[in-house]
Design an enzyme around this catalytic site. Structure first.
Site, PDB file in Angstrom:
ATOM      1  CG  HIS A 133      71.093  46.822  20.158  1.00 50.16           C
ATOM      2  ND1 HIS A 133      70.170  47.169  19.193  1.00 50.16           N
ATOM      3  CD2 HIS A 133      70.381  46.492  21.263  1.00 50.16           C
ATOM      4  CE1 HIS A 133      68.954  47.047  19.701  1.00 50.16           C
ATOM      5  NE2 HIS A 133      69.048  46.650  20.951  1.00 50.16           N
ATOM      6  CG  ASN A 224      63.620  46.699  26.892  1.00 50.93           C
ATOM      7  OD1 ASN A 224      62.794  46.020  26.271  1.00 50.93           O
ATOM      8  ND2 ASN A 224      64.897  46.715  26.585  1.00 50.93           N
TER       9      ASN A 224
END
Length: 353
Positions: A133, A224
């Site tokens: 990530h 998110n």
């Protein structure tokens, strides 16, 4: 009907020219290429024909032809939308002189498209990325302009890996706070936080305030946690804090991504769907999320700081919002914040004095 493939025939080197002429006649219409100085033929055959060819006199070997592809550097669509590198090139800036921290899972220290100036491991023994990530985030900001892979928004920045998240992509608020403390001590200009949690925390709040008071521009993924309808106040921490710029995600049509968090704390949006960037192992991958949106704005902020070194974090923040293209409802709204900032709007067209 059997499909045809492209094969290479290696001919016996003794008398190979004579063998070639015979094959050119007998295999007329199947030959793709012959060579003047090498004992090889390129031919299109189906599998049955291949077995027959193998038994011909003078044919030493038959193997499939292979393909190569161009390996030139790509400009990911998000980088192109912001037009940061193009405008920065006209102005003669690329982020140099700006110290940027990626507070994340670490960064791949051996990736040929990334140059890491230093860092700290607040979890594990090294700030080498063991998740992927952080490396993806870092590439959006600072992938090198080196004729390979991809290019980031601000390839000239000094890039620092602040590893506070583990191999599973999670980490303690206290480690994030320690990462901000390290950023203050090491005089970073901007810190990107592509992470988030649902809970407020006194220590994290204190660390964010201290970093902001130290003059660090804090950029964070809005989260998110959004929904298809775009309802509710779903921005996560630390993006939710007023000292932090909360960045939501849009797609290629400049529409809010259904997962992108919404609410009063949202400041800006940036590309966050199908973003190509660096991953560990010298490779590249497409990923989506507000984690990908935030580093686009971090990179743009770094270009602005590079062009105008005297600008304070508060002034950079003001210019980013003032230079945003208004999306959605007129003015600020909970889906897009102030909108999408671009290099042309934020940096201007004239070279800084």
């Amino acid at each position: 009907m059997e499909g045809k493939k492209r094969y290479i025939l290696k001919l016996e080197e003794r008398y190979w020219r004579r063998r070639r002429e015979g094959l050119l006649r007998s295999l007329s219409g199947k030959i793709v290429r012959s060579f003047e100085t090498m004992p090889y033929l390129v031919i299109e055959l189906n599998q049955t024909e291949v077995e027959q060819i193998r038994n011909l006199r003078g044919v030493m070997e038959v193997f499939e032809d292979e393909q190569a592809t161009t390996q030139e550097q790509q400009i990911p669509w998000g980088v192109a939308v912001l037009a940061g590198p193009q405008v920065a090139s006209q102005l003669g800036v690329n982020g140099s002189g700006v110290r940027v921290g990626v507070l994340d899972t670490g960064i791949d220290l051996q990736h040929p498209d990334l140059k890491v100036a230093g860092g700290i491991a607040l979890t594990g023994d090294s700030f080498q990325d063991d998740n992927g990530h952080g490396t993806h985030v870092a590439g959006i900001i600072a992938a090198q302009d080196n004729s390979q892979g991809v290019v980031g928004i601000a390839p000239g920045v000094e890039l620092f890996a602040i590893k506070a998240l583990n191999s599973a992509g999670s980490g303690w608020y206290s480690d994030i706070a320690a990462g901000l403390e390290w950023a203050i001590k090491n005089r970073l200009d901007i810190v990107n936080l592509s992470l988030g949690g649902k809970q407020n925390n006194p220590l994290l709040r204190y660390a964010v305030k201290r970093a902001a008071r130290a003059g660090i521009l804090l950029m964070a993924a809005a989260g998110n946690a959004g929904n298809e309808e775009g309802k509710g106040d779903t921005v996560l921490y630390p993006a939710r804090y007023p000292e932090v710029m909360a960045v939501g995600a849009i797609d290629r049509q400049w529409q809010r991504a259904p997962f992108s968090s919404t609410g009063p704390a949202l400041d800006l949006v940036a590309p966050g769907v199908e973003i190509l960037s660096t991953i560990p192992g010298g490779d590249y991958k497409v990923m989506s999320g507000t984690s990908m949106a935030s580093p686009h704005i971090t990179g743009l902020a770094a270009l602005l700081k590079s062009a105008y070194p005297r600008l304070k974090a508060k002034e950079i923040r003001q210019r980013l919002t003032a230079g945003a293209i208004d999306l959605g409802s007129k003015g600020w709204d909970s889906w897009y914040g102030y909108g999408l900032p671009t290099g042309i709007q934020v940096l201007g067209k004239r070279k800084p004095r």
